[in-house]
Design an enzyme around this catalytic site. Structure first.
Site, PDB file in Angstrom:
ATOM      1  N   GLU A   2       7.603   8.284  48.946  1.00  0.00           N
ATOM      2  CA  GLU A   2       7.079   7.563  50.622  1.00  0.00           C
ATOM      3  C   GLU A   2       8.480   6.985  50.454  1.00  0.00           C
ATOM      4  O   GLU A   2       8.894   5.685  51.577  1.00  0.00           O
ATOM      5  CB  GLU A   2       6.329   6.200  50.169  1.00  0.00           C
ATOM      6  CG  GLU A   2       6.142   5.205  48.938  1.00  0.00           C
ATOM      7  CD  GLU A   2       5.178   3.808  49.019  1.00  0.00           C
ATOM      8  OE1 GLU A   2       5.193   3.311  49.597  1.00  0.00           O
ATOM      9  OE2 GLU A   2       3.818   4.851  49.247  1.00  0.00           O
ATOM     10  N   GLU A   5     -10.371  15.093  63.129  1.00  0.00           N
ATOM     11  CA  GLU A   5     -11.720  14.738  63.038  1.00  0.00           C
ATOM     12  C   GLU A   5     -12.070  15.060  64.392  1.00  0.00           C
ATOM     13  O   GLU A   5     -13.210  15.277  65.718  1.00  0.00           O
ATOM     14  CB  GLU A   5     -11.987  14.079  63.127  1.00  0.00           C
ATOM     15  CG  GLU A   5     -12.510  13.759  61.086  1.00  0.00           C
ATOM     16  CD  GLU A   5     -13.270  12.328  60.793  1.00  0.00           C
ATOM     17  OE1 GLU A   5     -13.258  11.803  62.153  1.00  0.00           O
ATOM     18  OE2 GLU A   5     -14.127  12.286  59.477  1.00  0.00           O
TER      19      GLU A   5
END
Length: 295
Positions: free
Chosen positions: A136, A105
């Site tokens: 992960e 953004e």
């Protein structure tokens, strides 16, 4: 922009023993403690949403306690960006997705070049839509992912991990510190391995989740709030906002064209909407149009 590639074989040493020690500590992970509520399946829907809302109201207060450290991290980000560096968020699961969201953004909101703010997550882009939870667990992969961007000491890396123990994040930050890359973090447990490898740690302790261990809830909300603060404060500090307006925002649709036109008229004194709109579209941003008018 040139970025020196950093290599350090020692930086890839596994640090699993430190994490294992942390996991053995009594009640070390606040995020894993039992919910304050029992028998959720017996609650009415109204009771469920009421209690979730009650828990959410505590998040802002937890964030408030960390404001001084959030400000220090935001200032560090602004300094690195001002000096030609880049910001990297790195995380896994919900935390990683929030980092990618914030990074994605920044170009449309503040008009910065793509690649100035980056979001990396365990499992890559596929993990944005699908759970790749085992991605992960590698201590080396996070650092390898950063090396793919020619990470350097001009940049800054923020690890995002509710637990504070995610190997992908711990390994990345540990390697960054060994090679002189500034680091920060946003975690929701105190005294975690991720925070131990952060120059600018932010620890927002929101307490147990409504659904035990579901850190996409309060922990995720807290992390989103902190990310908003960091990127917004940094962009203001490097001059991407004037007064209270996004004068560098990308003009990419009709809504933003209208917003930019109104903004340009307000800031320039132009009174003809179509003239202001044409000027905005020609120069691509409010600030660029204003700069043209002032020259």
């Amino acid at each position: 922009m040139e970025h020196q590639l950093l290599h350090d074989g020692a930086a890839e040493e596994k640090i699993q023993p430190a994490i294992s020690k942390y996991n053995l500590m009594s009640n070390a992970k606040v995020t894993e403690q039992p919910s304050r509520y029992r028998h959720l399946e017996q609650m009415s829907t109204e009771e469920i949403v009421q209690h979730i809302n009650e828990e959410d109201q505590t998040v802002a207060l937890a964030v408030q306690k960390e404001l001084p450290r959030i400000a220090k991290l935001a200032d560090a980000v602004a300094t690195q960006l001002h000096n030609g560096g880049r910001l990297f968020y790195i995380g896994a699961g919900t935390s990683g997705r929030l980092g990618v969201l914030d990074a994605s953004e920044c170009p449309p909101t503040y008009g910065v070049d793509a690649g100035i703010v980056n979001g990396l997550m365990a499992g890559g882009d596929a993990a944005l839509r699908f759970g790749i939870e085992d991605a992960e667990d590698s201590y080396e992969t996070g650092w390898h992912d950063l090396l793919g961007y020619a990470i350097s000491s001009r940049d800054i890396v923020i690890g995002i991990a509710a637990s504070g123990t995610t190997p992908y994040v711990v390994g990345a930050l540990e390697s960054c510190r060994r090679t002189g890359v500034p680091t920060g973090c946003i975690v929701c447990n105190p005294g975690s391995p991720v925070a131990a490898h952060a120059d600018y740690p932010v620890e927002v302790i929101v307490g147990p989740e409504f659904v035990t261990g579901s850190t996409r809830m309060k922990s995720g909300t807290a992390q989103k709030m902190v990310l908003n603060m960091i990127s917004t404060a940094a962009m203001i500090r490097i001059g991407r906002v004037r007064d209270n307006q996004m004068v560098h925002m990308q003009i990419s649709n009709d809504k933003l064209t209208d917003r930019g036109t109104q903004m340009l008229m307000q800031r320039s004194g132009l009174t003809d909407y179509e003239e202001a709109k044409a000027l905005l579209l020609k120069y691509g941003s409010v600030q660029a149009a204003i700069d043209h008018l002032n020259n």
